[in-house]
Design a protein around this motif. Structure first.
Motif, PDB file in Angstrom:
ATOM      1  N   HIS A  99       0.963  -1.026  -0.047  1.00 18.98           N
ATOM      2  CA  HIS A  99      -0.392   0.341  -0.643  1.00 18.98           C
ATOM      3  C   HIS A  99       0.503   1.407  -0.197  1.00 18.98           C
ATOM      4  CE1 HIS A  99      -4.404  -1.753   1.379  1.00 18.98           C
ATOM      5  NE2 HIS A  99      -4.134  -1.597   0.335  1.00 18.98           N
ATOM      6  N   LEU A 136     -10.242   2.453  -0.551  1.00 17.11           N
ATOM      7  CA  LEU A 136     -10.069   1.152  -0.844  1.00 17.11           C
ATOM      8  C   LEU A 136     -10.514   1.544  -1.928  1.00 17.11           C
ATOM      9  CD1 LEU A 136      -9.200   0.435   3.087  1.00 17.11           C
ATOM     10  CD2 LEU A 136      -7.196   1.450   0.781  1.00 17.11           C
ATOM     11  N   ASP A 140     -14.065  -3.882   4.506  1.00 16.52           N
ATOM     12  CA  ASP A 140     -13.321  -3.998   3.165  1.00 16.52           C
ATOM     13  C   ASP A 140     -13.624  -5.499   2.654  1.00 16.52           C
ATOM     14  OD1 ASP A 140     -11.926  -5.326   4.765  1.00 16.52           O
ATOM     15  OD2 ASP A 140     -10.477  -3.648   4.036  1.00 16.52           O
TER      16      ASP A 140
END
Length: 232
Positions: free
Chosen positions: A95, A117, A200
């Protein structure tokens, strides 16, 4: 004698808020497929994220691609929402690598940046608007907002243009979390009861959890669904 009309105050210009969506992962825990192309009611998670950011007034938006870049571009969501594709040549670096590549693609002089995200299914325009409002009202001296649900960190995060400059001025390992460790007093942990900031889709269990929470199915496009089936 004609009275002089009162001077109207000049309204402050709206803050310039840019957006960055991280979508460079391999999806190794989802059959090596691009998680951001999972669909709810025929709309991909990536498109839902771009829609939420755009309708909240975030512009410009850059999307960092790596693995599956061509398939994601083929989906067309970036073109529909005028988002800029940015390639991370080393997506397996994680990331921080994608963040730095994306920040370098955004214009200088932004007042704030939202980093999202690509695989958060429940982030909508209201969630982004709430983040931006909380950031605008953040405590004095803080420069980065992270939503917190029952003490656990969530996403997206929002930080000032000054933080963007500081991250890019750091070495290749400087990202959001390292910046927070260096500047703990400048971090606003915005406590919220809304669990969508924590949710997520990293694996099949997450996909099923979203379906149980929302009653909506997360489905792959036909070609990606077929790609996991054994050959006849």
């Amino acid at each position: 004698m004609t009275a002089t009309p009162p001077v109207q105050p000049t309204p402050s210009p709206a803050p310039r808020v840019g957006g960055l969506v991280l979508a460079a992962g391999a999806g190794s825990r989802m059959g090596h497929r691009p998680k951001c192309l999972l669909q709810i009611d025929g709309v991909s998670l990536l498109e839902r994220q771009l829609q939420a950011l755009s309708l909240a007034g975030v512009t410009p938006i850059a999307v960092v691609l790596g693995h599956h870049a061509e398939r994601i571009l083929e989906d067309g969501a970036l073109a529909r929402w005028a988002a800029q594709p940015v390639r991370n040549p080393q997506p397996d670096d994680g990331h921080v690598s994608s963040l730095r590549v994306g920040l370098r693609a955004l214009p200088p002089g932004l007042d704030a940046v939202v980093v999202a995200l690509a695989d958060q299914p429940l982030i909508d325009v209201h969630a982004v608007q709430a983040l931006l409002k909380a950031f605008a009202q953040r405590p004095a001296g803080t420069e980065l907002l992270q939503p917190s649900v029952q003490g656990l960190p969530g996403n997206p995060v929002v930080f000032s243009g000054a933080v963007m400059v500081q991250i890019l001025a750091g070495d290749d390992h400087m990202g959001v979390r390292p910046w927070q460790r260096v500047h703990p007093a400048a971090v606003y942990h915005w406590e919220t009861p809304h669990g969508h900031y924590r949710l997520d889709v990293d694996n099949e269990e997450d996909r099923l959890a979203v379906e149980q929470l929302t009653g909506q199915s997360l489905r792959w496009p036909d070609d990606l669904e077929r790609s996991t089936r054994p050959s006849p």
